[in-house]
Every structure is written in C-alpha cells, then in structure tokens.
Design a protein around this motif. Structure first.
Motif, PDB file in Angstrom:
ATOM      1  N   VAL A 185       0.842  -1.207   0.000  1.00  0.00           N
ATOM      2  CA  VAL A 185       0.000   0.000   0.000  1.00  0.00           C
ATOM      3  C   VAL A 185       0.877   1.256   0.000  1.00  0.00           C
ATOM      4  O   VAL A 185       0.598   2.227  -0.709  1.00  0.00           O
ATOM      5  CB  VAL A 185      -0.948   0.002   1.212  1.00  0.00           C
ATOM      6  N   ALA A 186       1.951   1.230   0.782  1.00  0.00           N
ATOM      7  CA  ALA A 186       2.862   2.374   0.839  1.00  0.00           C
ATOM      8  C   ALA A 186       3.526   2.612  -0.520  1.00  0.00           C
ATOM      9  O   ALA A 186       3.668   3.759  -0.965  1.00  0.00           O
ATOM     10  CB  ALA A 186       3.918   2.150   1.915  1.00  0.00           C
ATOM     11  N   VAL A 187       3.941   1.528  -1.181  1.00  0.00           N
ATOM     12  CA  VAL A 187       4.553   1.661  -2.499  1.00  0.00           C
ATOM     13  C   VAL A 187       3.556   2.258  -3.490  1.00  0.00           C
ATOM     14  O   VAL A 187       3.905   3.123  -4.309  1.00  0.00           O
ATOM     15  CB  VAL A 187       5.049   0.289  -3.008  1.00  0.00           C
ATOM     16  N   LEU A 188       2.310   1.832  -3.410  1.00  0.00           N
ATOM     17  CA  LEU A 188       1.272   2.394  -4.279  1.00  0.00           C
ATOM     18  C   LEU A 188       1.123   3.891  -4.033  1.00  0.00           C
ATOM     19  O   LEU A 188       1.003   4.679  -4.979  1.00  0.00           O
ATOM     20  CB  LEU A 188      -0.061   1.682  -4.036  1.00  0.00           C
ATOM     21  N   GLY A 189       1.148   4.290  -2.773  1.00  0.00           N
ATOM     22  CA  GLY A 189       1.035   5.714  -2.452  1.00  0.00           C
ATOM     23  C   GLY A 189       2.184   6.520  -3.028  1.00  0.00           C
ATOM     24  O   GLY A 189       1.978   7.609  -3.569  1.00  0.00           O
ATOM     25  N   VAL A 190       3.398   5.985  -2.927  1.00  0.00           N
ATOM     26  CA  VAL A 190       4.564   6.684  -3.475  1.00  0.00           C
ATOM     27  C   VAL A 190       4.450   6.785  -4.996  1.00  0.00           C
ATOM     28  O   VAL A 190       4.740   7.827  -5.592  1.00  0.00           O
ATOM     29  CB  VAL A 190       5.869   5.963  -3.089  1.00  0.00           C
ATOM     30  N   GLY A 191       4.006   5.700  -5.630  1.00  0.00           N
ATOM     31  CA  GLY A 191       3.862   5.719  -7.081  1.00  0.00           C
ATOM     32  C   GLY A 191       2.832   6.734  -7.550  1.00  0.00           C
ATOM     33  O   GLY A 191       3.051   7.459  -8.520  1.00  0.00           O
ATOM     34  N   LEU A 192       1.712   6.812  -6.850  1.00  0.00           N
ATOM     35  CA  LEU A 192       0.661   7.764  -7.216  1.00  0.00           C
ATOM     36  C   LEU A 192       1.104   9.205  -7.000  1.00  0.00           C
ATOM     37  O   LEU A 192       0.656  10.121  -7.701  1.00  0.00           O
ATOM     38  CB  LEU A 192      -0.607   7.484  -6.405  1.00  0.00           C
ATOM     39  N   ALA A 193       1.990   9.408  -6.022  1.00  0.00           N
ATOM     40  CA  ALA A 193       2.468  10.764  -5.703  1.00  0.00           C
ATOM     41  C   ALA A 193       3.770  11.098  -6.418  1.00  0.00           C
ATOM     42  O   ALA A 193       4.401  12.109  -6.096  1.00  0.00           O
ATOM     43  CB  ALA A 193       2.658  10.890  -4.192  1.00  0.00           C
ATOM     44  N   GLY A 194       4.161  10.277  -7.392  1.00  0.00           N
ATOM     45  CA  GLY A 194       5.454  10.469  -8.052  1.00  0.00           C
ATOM     46  C   GLY A 194       5.656  11.857  -8.618  1.00  0.00           C
ATOM     47  O   GLY A 194       6.724  12.455  -8.491  1.00  0.00           O
ATOM     48  N   LEU A 250       0.922  -9.599  -2.773  1.00  0.00           N
ATOM     49  CA  LEU A 250       1.639  -9.957  -3.994  1.00  0.00           C
ATOM     50  C   LEU A 250       1.076  -9.208  -5.199  1.00  0.00           C
ATOM     51  O   LEU A 250       1.824  -8.609  -5.985  1.00  0.00           O
ATOM     52  CB  LEU A 250       1.555 -11.464  -4.206  1.00  0.00           C
ATOM     53  N   LEU A 251      -0.244  -9.219  -5.355  1.00  0.00           N
ATOM     54  CA  LEU A 251      -0.876  -8.567  -6.506  1.00  0.00           C
ATOM     55  C   LEU A 251      -0.698  -7.054  -6.460  1.00  0.00           C
ATOM     56  O   LEU A 251      -0.320  -6.419  -7.456  1.00  0.00           O
ATOM     57  CB  LEU A 251      -2.360  -8.924  -6.556  1.00  0.00           C
ATOM     58  N   LEU A 252      -0.959  -6.469  -5.294  1.00  0.00           N
ATOM     59  CA  LEU A 252      -0.840  -5.026  -5.154  1.00  0.00           C
ATOM     60  C   LEU A 252       0.615  -4.582  -5.246  1.00  0.00           C
ATOM     61  O   LEU A 252       0.923  -3.549  -5.853  1.00  0.00           O
ATOM     62  CB  LEU A 252      -1.447  -4.581  -3.822  1.00  0.00           C
ATOM     63  N   GLY A 253       1.523  -5.369  -4.657  1.00  0.00           N
ATOM     64  CA  GLY A 253       2.936  -5.026  -4.697  1.00  0.00           C
ATOM     65  C   GLY A 253       3.471  -4.992  -6.117  1.00  0.00           C
ATOM     66  O   GLY A 253       4.212  -4.073  -6.496  1.00  0.00           O
ATOM     67  N   GLY A 254       3.112  -5.992  -6.934  1.00  0.00           N
ATOM     68  CA  GLY A 254       3.571  -6.017  -8.319  1.00  0.00           C
ATOM     69  C   GLY A 254       3.038  -4.842  -9.122  1.00  0.00           C
ATOM     70  O   GLY A 254       3.781  -4.185  -9.849  1.00  0.00           O
TER      71      GLY A 254
END
Length: 288
Positions: free
Chosen positions: A139-148, A195-199
C-alpha cells in the motif's frame, strides 16, 4: 538455481525484444499517444515474444522461490541486467564499455558463489503479522507511485526506484507466504493481496521513475530495494540459511552479484542504439 537463472535470462531477453518492437512501432508513426504505440507494438512478434518470456520468467521465479532462499533468487533476478547488456550488444549493436563487460563477469562470479553456498529455502511459514506487514508495504509503495509527480525533483528517481524495488520485493516474499493455492486459502491470505498489489504498485512506481528521473539512479535504487530487503526478511523471519560453514561465501557472492548489477544499471531501460533510433521500453516497464 537453474530456474532463477532461467528467469533472469527470460526477463533480460524480453527487455531487448520489446525495445526493438517499440522502436519499430514508434518509427511507423500514427496517432493515439502511448496507447497507440502499445497497440502497434502488440502487432509485432518480438513484443509478443517478450511478453511470453516475461510470463515464463515469472513462473520460473515462483518455482525458484519455492526451493531456494530469497537472497539467492533476488540476486539472480538482478543479474537480468547483465543479460540485457549482453543481448543488447548483439541485437541492438550497443557498445559495452570494458568496465561493463567486467561487471557482467563479476555478476556471473557472484552467482556462482551463491550457487555453491545456498541452502534450501527456510522452513518457517511466516506469521500473519508478516503477511499484513507485506500488505502494508505494498500500500505504501502504491502511495509513493501515485504521488510520483508531486515529489521533489531532486531525489525523485531514487525514491521511486526504491519504492519499485520494495514492491517487487513484496512479490518475492509473498510467494513464500502463500502455503496453499486453493481458492478459499488464497482469498483468505493477506499475502495474496500483497503480492498482486505489490507487483502493480512497483510497476507504477518504476514507470513514473523512468519518465521523471534518471534511469540509472532509479534502476540502481530498484536493484537495492528488491534484493537487500527481501533477503533480510528471508533470513530473519523465514529461516533462510546457507550450507554449513559457507555463510561468508553467500554474503560475498550476494554483495558481488548486486554490485555488478549496479554497474549495469543503465540497462534498466533498454539503451539507445548508436545513431539515435530512440529509446526502448525497459524490462520492468513490461509485464514482469
């Protein structure tokens, strides 16, 4: 170990095939922006072959993770940059510097040491707390990606690359945390969603990094994130070990392989052909 190395060969070769296809599609012109470029690339056998290799590589990665310590598989996957470099030198006529050829040899030496020192996968199944922790990281990685796009320009590639590495690391750990593939067990297991969200989140973060920052910085950060973090989790929480008395060799081999991959970080996105044909699409920008 053969499966791990096979996955690296698949991923590394797929990068170059997709790069060639993307360049041909770009040269054809047409409308539709990135979506149109992707549709034109999908009409070419090289791009489809690259996607097939990505799929085969993922299957081999899963098999390797079910039999080897995470640190060995992670280092082997990082070596796909060496494969991309060598294949690019042959198919794209990219000139490798002497130091880069040395780095390819260093990666091979490091993997050989790991192969000799690696034991079997750890016998610890992982706790529910670890499964939820992996989901939290995803979830944290997704947040960083969205805020890139909102991140400061200085250090943006580093942050996004690390985030992508952690996301792919979640995939590696998640494979080990899935004990059963029955539908009911998969649905109830937080590691499945991690796994799914992380990828997906890793793909988003790295794509943003390649568009908004230095390819070399982002790829180097990704290599560190997807090797060191999962290796620590495997040793501390999943019971990964080395052969008796060869712990030092495993540490040395891991460090040597990762260091060699970092030297080849510019191949995280397929390099530009001398003569200026344009940039290709990276291994991670394809479906890993």
């Amino acid at each position: 170990m053969l499966c791990a190395l096979g996955a690296a060969v698949c991923f590394g070769t797929a990068t170059v095939l997709q790069a060639v296809a993307a360049r041909v599609a770009s040269a054809q012109g047409g409308r539709g922006g990135e979506a149109g470029l992707l549709l034109r690339a999908l009409r070419q056998w090289r791009y489809l072959a690259g996607l097939a290799l990505d799929g085969l590589g993922f299957v081999l990665q899963v098999v390797a993770l079910r039999a080897l310590p995470i640190y060995a598989v992670a280092a082997a996957l990082a070596s796909s940059l060496a494969v991309t470099a060598v294949v690019s030198a042959r198919l794209l006529r990219v000139r490798l510097r002497r130091g880069e050829w040395a780095a390819v040899a260093v990666v091979c030496a490091g993997l050989a040491m790991l192969g000799l020192a690696s034991g079997t996968e750890g016998d610890l199944g992982g706790s529910d707390a670890l499964r939820f922790a992996m989901l939290g990281v995803a979830v944290a990685v997704l947040g960083v990606g969205l805020a890139g796009g909102l991140l400061p320009e200085r250090g943006r590639g580093l942050v996004l690359g690390l985030a992508a590495g952690f996301g792919f690391g979640v995939v590696e750990v998640g494979v080990r945390l899935i004990d059963s593939v029955t539908v009911s067990e998969l649905v109830a297991n937080p590691a499945t969603y991690a796994l799914l969200l992380g990828g997906g989140a890793a793909f988003l973060a790295l794509t943003s990094a390649l568009q908004r920052g230095s390819v070399t910085t982002a790829t180097a950060a990704m290599v560190i994130g997807e090797t060191v973090g999962p290796a620590v989790v495997g040793v501390v929480w999943l019971g990964d070990r080395t052969r008796e008395g060869l712990g030092w060799l495993a540490v040395l081999g891991f460090a040597v392989a990762v260091a060699g991959a970092l030297v080849l970080a510019r191949f995280g996105e397929a390099p530009v052909v001398s003569g200026g044909e344009g940039e290709g699409r990276g291994r991670e920008a394809a479906v890993r």
